[in-house]
Structures are given as C-alpha cells and as structure tokens.
Motif scaffolding. Structure first.
Motif, PDB file in Angstrom:
ATOM      1  N   ILE A 175       0.820  -1.210   0.000  1.00 13.64           N
ATOM      2  CA  ILE A 175       0.000   0.000   0.000  1.00 13.64           C
ATOM      3  C   ILE A 175       0.859   1.268   0.000  1.00 13.64           C
ATOM      4  O   ILE A 175       0.449   2.304  -0.539  1.00 13.64           O
ATOM      5  CB  ILE A 175      -0.986  -0.008   1.205  1.00 13.64           C
ATOM      6  N   PRO A 177      -5.812  -1.492   2.478  1.00 13.41           N
ATOM      7  CA  PRO A 177      -6.455  -2.809   2.500  1.00 13.41           C
ATOM      8  C   PRO A 177      -7.112  -3.167   3.829  1.00 13.41           C
ATOM      9  O   PRO A 177      -7.542  -4.310   4.003  1.00 13.41           O
ATOM     10  CB  PRO A 177      -5.304  -3.763   2.205  1.00 13.41           C
ATOM     11  N   THR A 210      -1.550  -5.455  -0.676  1.00  9.14           N
ATOM     12  CA  THR A 210      -2.871  -5.222  -1.271  1.00  9.14           C
ATOM     13  C   THR A 210      -3.036  -6.212  -2.412  1.00  9.14           C
ATOM     14  O   THR A 210      -2.125  -6.992  -2.695  1.00  9.14           O
ATOM     15  CB  THR A 210      -2.939  -3.808  -1.872  1.00  9.14           C
TER      16      THR A 210
END
Ligand code: ATP
Length: 425
Positions: free
Chosen positions: A222, A345, A231
């Motif tokens: 991320i 996420p 992610t």
C-alpha cells in the motif's frame, strides 16, 4: 459466439473490453461484473462460486465459451463441474480443472511439481501439525529471513516473512496448531529466502502448445517505496524493462517449457492462463508461485498490449490449436495506476460517488470495485476501485499519462501510489 466471463475486477473488465473488439463476438455476459463491464456487455448478478446459477445463465443465453477470471472457482472445480454435466459439457471453459488448479491452490503441490520437473525454485520442506518439532528444527537450520507459506489459498495473506528465529518458530506453531489461516495452513511450506527482483510472466496454453504474453511487474504494498500492508496490487508495468531478451529466453527454457512439458508428462490437462511469479536472482529465474489465472492488475497492462484477437486465441485454446496461432504484441509499454478507497487494504467505506471518468483522455479506464446506481451514476464498491492504463514509448512516458489522468477521476478518500515503477530506473 456468446461468451460469459466470471469475475468482477479490473482483470475481468480488461478481458471484456478486449473481447468486445472481436468480430467473432456475438453477446458478452459478465457474472457478476462491475460498472465498467456493463458498458461492454451484460452483467448477470451471480456469484463466482454459484455453479448452478452459472449453469442457468449459460443455458439461457446459449453461451459457448466461459472465461474464468479469479482462482477461487477454479480451485473449487468449476471446469470439472462443466465437464460432469451433460447439458453443459460441450461448453468450452478457459481455466484449468481442479487438479491442475492446485498449482495455485496448494503450495506443496506446486513445489512438488517444480521439483519433479527440474523447475528452478527455492529449497523447501513442508510440515503439518504432526511434525511440528521437525518444522522448528528445519527453521533453525535456515538463515534469516524465514519464509513460511500456508499451503492453501489465503487471499494473498498466507505468506509470512520473518527475521527473528523465535518469531518464525512461533508463527509456524500458530499456522499449524492454531490454524491461523484455517484449513489453508494445515500444511505449511517453509522455504529459503530469495534475494532478488520480482517479475511475472504469463502464457495461454491448450495443454500442449502455448503463446507467450508480455511480462509484467506489479506493486503490491500500500505504501510508497513498497512498504506497509499487502494489497491486491496498486499498479503494474508491462513489459518489465529489465527483462532482457537473454533473461526472457532463460525463463522460457527453464520455467515455461518445463512447466508445460511437466503437465504433459504428468498427464494433467490444462486449458487457460498460467502466471509465473518469479524472483530473478543473479540473472537466473526462480519460481516463487504459479497462479492458474491472470493477475490483477497485471491483466490491465498485459491484455491491452495484445493486438491479436483474444477471442480467436481462446477458441484456439479450446480446440487444441494454439500451435497454429500467433500473437501480435504492441511494442509500446503499458502502465496502470490503481485508485483505491481510503483505508484499504484495511476497513474502508463503499458507495462514494465517482466523478470525472469522462474527462480521461489517452488512457483506458478499467473498473474494479465499482457499481452503477439506478440513476446511472457510478459509486465505489470495493477496495480497489479503478485502474488507469496508458501506453507510451517507454514505461515512464506511459506512467506520465496514467498519472495525468489519475487527477481527473475523483471520489471521497481516493488513494493511490505516486511511485509505480520507482525501482525500474
Ligand atoms: P499472491 O497474492 O501474489 O498470489 P501468495 O500468497 O500466493 O501471493 P507468494 O506469491 O508465494 O504468495 O508470495 C508472496 C510474496 O512473498 C511474494 O510476492 C514475494 O515478495 C515474497 N516471497 C515469496 N516467496 C519468497 C522467497 N522464497 N523469498 C523471498 N521472498 C518471497
């Protein structure tokens, strides 16, 4: 020909977008699809694991070919379900049967396959709760960092890499004894850490012949500079700029051909994509994972570079005639930048209005987690929302176009990485 694509991500939109350009296409359906796929086909509100619902859709719409986007229905045996049902057994399915899907669904199966066929991969051993003590001793014999992999599917979270010996041993206990990842970690593969740069290669195969697709590199973390949580993927570049002709030839000889030959030798039929996750160590490819389908967001850069008719390639896959097919690949670079919901996420909100898509110029907008409301407005409906794909004479030029258009698409708490391709020079 009437086609059904199963899935709802950017990958499925990219495949739908490409197929919609084929003269061989009659009607296109996507189950369940997203706001983007509804622009190029008809969405059917059926989940990817609802095999009976999928069968009904196939019969009602005289579907002749089904493309399975995500891994879960493949690992659950959707292809076998079709083969075992008299009413739909002649419908072609792009995506392997359950046994072959274990290449992705079971790390242990994949490692044994690689070992059997001389495919370069990290040294490993697998353990269950019965031999936990041996597992601890095995870890003690390795050098840090320690790589522990839950055998089964764990939504991209089942690989844990630790620097501390005690933490690694505790993690093994957690996975095996406390079922940290449920059934998926009832077996754990422990392997040697590979220090190198990651990239991926892709083929489409009918089980004997195959065609190569462009290589790609995705950005999973991320945070900028590849930090923070994993992610589904924040962006991708294709082809991989550091993948020289020499390296690609090595990958073809040592990885791709040995894999396809291995499937033939083992008597395992396979129709569909194979995704080779690689780490390049001292200019030598090592396989870290197989996926039995295309990657997401890699599809959003790989498929737009395919100039040939993708539907013709799928038909050739179904008819075992890929040996006669050739694939024309765009010589440009393609990049994609993923716009995600703030918080992803981890927890994030859905239903945020998306604006500005119509202002995007010189890029392709692939929808992932989006939904269309009754008034035709588009809202966020997932963590990864929209992928903005662009072309350029090199990846930097392509990225500049993606980033220019990233500014034009807006929704509350929009997040994206500003450094896709940062490590590519
Ligand atoms: P994905 O979400 O990509 O499908 P996965 O859960 O199937 O992931 P892997 O791809 O096997 O797991 O591993 C996830 C990540 O862990 C890799 O992208 C890589 O960064 C790292 N990794 C895996 N195996 C090794 C290894 N042997 N040495 C170093 N890093 C590794």
């Amino acid at each position: 020909m009437n086609i059904l694509i199963i899935g709802s991500g950017g990958r499925e939109h990219a495949i739908a977008w490409k197929l919609s350009q084929s003269e061989k296409l009659n009607q296109l359906f996507i189950a369940p699809g997203n706001a983007g796929t509804s622009e190029v086909g008809t969405n059917v509100n059926i989940g990817v694991s609802d095999f009976l619902g999928i069968k009904k859709t196939v019969l009602e719409n005289e579907i002749e070919l089904v493309i399975v986007g995500p891994e879960v229905p493949l690992v659950e045996g959707i292809h076998d379900f079709f083969l075992g049902d008299n009413e739909i057994k002649n419908v072609a399915v792009i995506g392997p049967q359950q046994y072959a899907a274990q290449l992705e669904g079971s790390k242990e199966f994949a490692k044994e396959f690689m070992e059997r066929h001389g495919i370069p991969t990290a040294v490993y051993k697998s353990f269950t709760n019965e031999n936990l003590t041996e597992g601890h001793s095995f870890i003690e014999g390795l050098n840090a960092p320690y790589v522990l992999k839950a055998d089964g599917l764990a939504a991209g979270k089942g690989v844990v890499i630790l620097n501390d010996l005690q933490e690694a041993k505790d993690e093994l206990t957690d996975m095996l004894t406390n079922e940290k990842f449920g059934e998926a970690s009832s077996t754990v593969v422990i392997e040697e850490f590979l220090d190198g740069i990651e990239m991926s290669c892709f083929i489409l195969t009918d089980g004997t012949s195959y065609v190569n697709l462009p290589s790609a590199k995705d950005y999973k973390r991320i945070g900028e500079g590849d930090v923070g949580l994993n992610t589904g993927g924040m962006g991708a570049v294709s082809p991989v700029p550091f993948a020289s002709k020499e390296l690609l030839e090595k990958i073809e000889e040592k990885v791709i051909k040995r894999t396809v030959d291995g499937l033939i030798k083992d008597g395992i039929p396979y129709k569909g994509f194979i995704f080779f996750g690689l780490i390049i160590v001292n200019n030598e490819p090592m396989v870290i994972e197989y996926n039995c389908r295309m990657g997401d967001p890699e599809t959003e850069v790989v498929i737009p570079l395919v100039q040939s008719d993708l539907l013709e390639l799928f038909i050739a896959t179904a008819n075992n005639s890929l040996d006669k097919a050739s694939v024309k690949i765009d010589e440009r670079s393609a990049t994609t930048v993923m716009l995600v919901s703030g918080g992803y996420p981890e927890a994030y909100e859905k239903g945020k209005k998306i604006t500005g898509v119509e202002n995007v110029k010189d890029s392709i907008v692939f929808h992932a987690g989006t939904a269309k409301k009754e008034d035709n407005s588009i809202v966020t409906n997932g963590g990864r929302v929209i992928a903005i794909t662009s072309f350029g004479s090199d990846f930097k030029e392509a990225l500049a176009t993606s980033y220019k258009n990233v500014e034009k698409v807006n929704f509350e708490k929009k997040n994206f990485r500003t450094d896709i391709g940062f490590d590519l020079g």
